[in-house]
Design a protein around this motif. Structure first.
Motif, short mmCIF file in Angstrom:
data_model
loop_
_atom_site.label_atom_id
_atom_site.label_comp_id
_atom_site.label_asym_id
_atom_site.label_seq_id
_atom_site.Cartn_x
_atom_site.Cartn_y
_atom_site.Cartn_z
N GLY A 23 13.59 -29.61 -23.46
CA GLY A 23 15.00 -29.99 -23.49
C GLY A 23 15.96 -28.90 -23.06
N LYS A 24 15.44 -27.72 -22.75
CA LYS A 24 16.30 -26.59 -22.36
C LYS A 24 16.46 -26.55 -20.84
N THR A 25 17.53 -25.90 -20.40
CA THR A 25 17.82 -25.75 -18.98
C THR A 25 17.30 -24.41 -18.47
N VAL A 26 16.62 -24.44 -17.33
CA VAL A 26 16.16 -23.22 -16.66
C VAL A 26 16.70 -23.24 -15.24
N VAL A 27 17.46 -22.21 -14.88
CA VAL A 27 18.03 -22.11 -13.53
C VAL A 27 17.16 -21.16 -12.71
N ILE A 28 16.68 -21.64 -11.57
CA ILE A 28 15.78 -20.85 -10.72
C ILE A 28 16.45 -20.59 -9.38
N LYS A 29 16.59 -19.30 -9.03
CA LYS A 29 17.04 -18.95 -7.70
C LYS A 29 15.82 -18.85 -6.80
N ILE A 54 7.44 -32.13 -18.27
CA ILE A 54 7.14 -31.72 -19.65
C ILE A 54 8.41 -31.49 -20.47
N GLY A 55 9.56 -31.91 -19.92
CA GLY A 55 10.77 -31.93 -20.73
C GLY A 55 11.74 -30.80 -20.51
N ILE A 56 11.47 -29.92 -19.57
CA ILE A 56 12.41 -28.85 -19.23
C ILE A 56 13.36 -29.37 -18.16
N LYS A 57 14.58 -28.84 -18.13
CA LYS A 57 15.58 -29.26 -17.14
C LYS A 57 15.78 -28.16 -16.10
N PRO A 58 15.01 -28.22 -14.99
CA PRO A 58 15.17 -27.19 -13.96
C PRO A 58 16.37 -27.46 -13.06
N VAL A 59 17.06 -26.40 -12.68
CA VAL A 59 18.13 -26.44 -11.69
C VAL A 59 17.79 -25.39 -10.65
N VAL A 60 17.73 -25.79 -9.39
CA VAL A 60 17.33 -24.88 -8.31
C VAL A 60 18.55 -24.48 -7.48
#
Length: 293
Positions: A23-29, A54-60
């Motif tokens: 449920g957490k947000t991970v920002v990937i450059k 698997i429930g993580i919120k990726p932002v690219v």
């Protein structure tokens, strides 16, 4: 049987991290060699899709310097640089926006969707996502001389992020893929360093992690050994001592700023390693440097 047991062990090792980041947000450059090598590109897309499932919120957030250089060369437009920043006049900005938004962004979106994800491409213009202003860079001062402002053209810095569109897309199970183009109060587009955009977005989203993919193993100490973990205070010492230099300085300062704005952890990792994002997030050892408060 042995291979199956090893696979099960990997999954069990990842379980605590999956629970922690659900449920957490991970920002990937996304940048560097990982955007060029076909095998790395495919596996990056798979990593992002797995995180989403698997429930993580990726932002690219992606770069695109080499692709921009290639198009400028074809169009016989010369690139000038000041302190590592591309001087961006109106003609160059048109090419930058065309390449980042119209080509690179759509290729990444297409790759994620092809492998089973649900990605949507954006630039800072969409929904006024990234507000920007002209970057102010001062020339190195000569003794007893007033400071001189360098005109970089349409190179910008982030002034504000409106994350509503990203939150809405995340709630609808889409993966946002963002080109680092901002919009100023005058309505003009600005070319912004992708690391800075990723850091600003991570801060405004209250992200759990900011991950920067690079073409180096991570942050190195004075003996050229990898520093697995360092604090934000240690970043200053590394810069002041001259151990961190060149292009690493803006990256670690970007991480430092993001942490100061509430991001829990920031990571600088080697994008040349297959599945680098997963290895950094879901294993004890990781594959790069993590920076913590």
């Amino acid at each position: 049987m042995q291979t199956g047991m090893e696979k099960a062990h990997v999954l069990i090792e990842a379980l605590p991290y999956i629970k922690e980041f659900y449920g957490k947000t991970v920002v990937i450059k996304y940048g560097g060699h990982a955007m060029v090598d076909e095998e790395l590109k495919k596996n990056f897309a798979l990593d992002i899709i797995l995180m989403k499932y698997i429930g993580i919120k990726p932002v690219v957030v992606h770069g695109g310097g080499p692709q921009i250089n290639e198009f400028l060369k074809k169009m016989n437009i010369k690139s000038d640089y000041v302190q590592g920043m591309r001087v961006t006049d109106g003609e160059t900005m048109d090419v930058v926006e065309m390449v980042l938004v119209g080509k690179v962004n759509k290729e990444i979106v297409g790759l994620i969707n092809y492998h089973g994800g649900r990605a949507i491409g954006l630039s800072g213009r969409d929904g006024d996502l990234i507000q920007a202003e002209k970057m102010k860079m001062m020339k190195s001062q000569v003794e007893n001389a007033p400071p001189e402002l360098i005109d970089l053209g349409r190179v910008g810095t982030v002034t504000h992020v409106h994350p509503d569109v990203l939150i809405a897309l995340g709630n609808q199970d889409f993966i946002p893929v963002i080109a680092p183009v901002g919009v100023g109060e005058d309505g003009q587009s600005y070319n912004i360093n992708a690391d800075l955009v990723a850091g600003a977005i991570a801060s405004h989203l209250g992200a759990e992690k900011l991950v920067l993919l690079t073409d180096v193993v991570g942050v190195l100490d004075e003996t050229k050994k990898l520093i697995p973990t360092m604090t934000s205070k240690e970043v200053d010492a590394l810069i002041q001592s001259g151990i961190a230099a060149g292009g690493m300085i803006p990256k670690i300062k970007c991480c430092q700023d993001a942490i100061a704005q509430g991001v829990a952890k920031a990571h600088i990792i080697d994008g040349r390693v297959l599945h680098a994002v997963l290895l950094e997030i879901f294993t004890r050892e990781g594959v790069g440097t993590e920076i913590v408060a």
